[in-house]
Design a protein around this motif. Structure first.
Motif, short mmCIF file in Angstrom:
data_model
loop_
_atom_site.label_atom_id
_atom_site.label_comp_id
_atom_site.label_asym_id
_atom_site.label_seq_id
_atom_site.Cartn_x
_atom_site.Cartn_y
_atom_site.Cartn_z
N UNK A 189 0.80 -1.10 -0.14
CA UNK A 189 -0.05 -0.07 -0.20
C UNK A 189 0.78 1.17 0.09
N UNK A 190 1.72 1.39 0.95
CA UNK A 190 2.66 2.24 1.02
C UNK A 190 3.39 2.68 -0.48
N UNK A 191 3.95 1.29 -1.12
CA UNK A 191 4.68 1.66 -2.42
C UNK A 191 3.59 2.04 -3.48
N UNK A 192 2.56 1.52 -3.42
CA UNK A 192 1.58 1.95 -4.36
C UNK A 192 1.09 3.47 -4.07
N UNK A 227 -0.92 -11.49 -2.42
CA UNK A 227 -1.12 -10.14 -1.94
C UNK A 227 -0.85 -9.08 -2.63
N UNK A 228 -0.16 -9.23 -4.06
CA UNK A 228 -0.03 -8.20 -4.98
C UNK A 228 -1.22 -8.36 -5.86
N UNK A 229 -1.74 -9.51 -6.22
CA UNK A 229 -2.97 -9.54 -6.71
C UNK A 229 -3.97 -9.08 -6.39
N UNK A 230 -4.18 -9.31 -4.80
CA UNK A 230 -5.13 -8.50 -4.14
C UNK A 230 -5.35 -7.11 -4.11
N UNK A 231 -3.91 -6.60 -4.20
CA UNK A 231 -3.70 -5.10 -4.28
C UNK A 231 -4.10 -4.64 -5.54
N UNK A 233 -1.98 -4.84 -8.04
CA UNK A 233 -0.58 -4.64 -8.52
C UNK A 233 -0.26 -5.14 -9.81
N UNK A 234 0.25 -4.44 -10.90
CA UNK A 234 0.53 -5.04 -12.20
C UNK A 234 1.78 -6.22 -12.02
N UNK A 235 1.83 -7.24 -12.74
CA UNK A 235 2.93 -8.20 -12.57
C UNK A 235 4.31 -7.05 -12.99
N UNK A 236 3.97 -6.30 -13.82
CA UNK A 236 5.34 -5.29 -14.50
C UNK A 236 5.87 -4.52 -13.39
N UNK A 237 5.44 -4.26 -12.42
CA UNK A 237 5.56 -3.27 -11.04
C UNK A 237 6.19 -4.39 -10.10
N UNK A 238 6.51 -5.58 -10.23
CA UNK A 238 6.93 -6.44 -8.99
C UNK A 238 7.94 -7.23 -9.62
N UNK A 239 9.06 -7.28 -8.79
CA UNK A 239 10.39 -8.14 -8.91
C UNK A 239 10.51 -9.27 -8.02
#
Length: 392
Positions: A189-192, A227-231, A233-239
């Motif tokens: 949430x903070x990073x978003x 937890x990224x999916x629930x928020x 967040x696009x896969x391209x924004x996650x490493x």
């Protein structure tokens, strides 16, 4: 990736502070010093080359909200949450499952200290002081009640106060006034909120798995992605990262979109039998990893460079990995403290020419321009942000 990059580059200026100038002033006379000096007065923007390693733990308690905000303000385009789990199987940001005794004030909370795997024992009769407090010893609610502190303990301490006062003297405790530790969901949430990309590292459990009989390593790896999916967040924004190839392979099979940017943290190079001159002996080989679907590999700094005729050059590992089609990320700049004594573990392959902090920028330049890394983890992201804005 392009859309995320354009968003990042459109954001307000980064706050770099005096450190980039300090390091630039130390550089020997030459082209690099001239180029970087010319950039010192230019405004800088957030950049994905700059990765906040645990936030900005050179001065802020790692994996705390304050540390993350410092990294974001310094222009880190990607920020790291190391992920482990609590007794109630909730994901939290912590470098290791069992580091609470040295990164939080848990030992000062009697009701929580009583739950630690190993209670505090002072140094005595030649035996070092010890304690072991794990996220899996307590619930998420109890974890959230803690205050983060600068990493470190004094193993020679004969009392608790001195034991907790063990951070290296080149870090500061000025900013550790009960900084909040975060859950993984809170970090997302903070990073978003601030528009930065995210690099979670799935930490190796220090408890037997399956945990409590029903929580497997695969459940753990999947929960991180969920937890990224629930928020949203696009896969391209996650490493997503892991030292465990089994985790990478799980994501490649079950979460292929998120696995496109999965990062294999390669600590095979720290094994006693590793030969830097012959990285082709590593198993699986770089080509085999690429064939499995891996795109990014990340060894520590020293693995990617060596010294020839007194100059920094790309290592055999760097050349072989790139030849196999792998992209490179590396860790962790500015984690060694002052470099006058060779730089320690992170600089071991170039200690013969590491005599002061100017090597920070010289190394960064070779990594970017000759090795071709796409990102560098740093404990003080202003340095990597400055370099990227000036030179990339």
């Amino acid at each position: 990736m392009l859309a995320s990059l354009l968003l990042i580059l459109s954001l307000p200026h980064a706050e770099l502070g005096p450190r980039p100038g300090y390091l630039t002033d130390l550089l020997p006379e030459g082209d690099l010093k001239q180029q970087l000096s010319a950039c010192l007065q230019q405004p800088a923007k957030r950049h994905p080359f700059s990765i906040g390693h645990r936030g900005a733990p050179l001065q802020f308690p790692e994996h705390s909200k304050a540390s993350y905000l410092a990294a974001i303000r310094m222009g880190a385009g990607i920020v790291e949450c190391d992920v482990t789990f609590t007794a109630d199987k909730q994901l939290v940001c912590r470098h290791a499952q069992c580091d609470l005794h040295q990164t939080t004030d848990i030992l000062l909370r009697p009701e929580l200290a009583a739950k630690c795997s190993t209670p505090f024992t002072p140094a005595s009769n030649g035996q070092a002081a010890s304690a072991k407090c794990c996220t899996s010893d307590i619930s998420l609610a109890e974890y959230k009640s803690l205050c983060a502190k600068m990493d470190g303990v004094n193993l020679q301490a004969d009392n608790l106060t001195d034991y907790l006062n063990g951070s290296p003297d080149w870090r500061t405790t000025l900013y550790q006034q009960c900084s909040a530790p975060l859950s993984h969901q809170e970090s997302i949430a903070l990073f978003q909120q601030h528009g930065v990309m995210m690099t979670p590292e799935l930490k190796a459990p220090e408890v037997a798995m399956p945990y409590q009989g029903d929580y497997s390593q695969q459940d753990y790896a999947q929960q991180l992605i969920n937890e990224y999916k629930a928020a949203g967040v696009k896969p391209s924004e996650v490493w997503p990262q892991s030292f465990q190839l089994a985790d990478i392979r799980y994501w490649l099979k079950h979460e292929p979109e998120f696995a496109k940017q999965a990062v294999f943290l390669d600590d095979r190079v720290d094994a006693e039998h590793y030969d830097p001159a012959h990285p082709e002996q590593l198993s699986p080989s770089f080509s085999e990893l690429k064939a499995e679907g891996l795109n990014i590999i990340a060894p520590p700094l020293w693995v990617l460079v060596s010294v020839e005729n007194g100059k920094l050059v790309p290592s055999a590992y760097a050349k072989a990995a790139r030849a196999a089609g792998l992209q490179l990320i590396t860790w962790s700049l500015e984690r060694s403290g002052p470099l006058a004594a060779g730089g320690g573990w992170y600089y071991q392959s170039i200690s013969s020419i590491t005599s002061d902090d100017s090597m920070t920028l010289q190394l960064l330049d070779v990594l970017a321009q000759q090795v071709g890394v796409i990102g560098v983890f740093s404990d003080w992201p202003a340095t990597t942000t400055f370099y990227a804005n000036c030179m990339l």
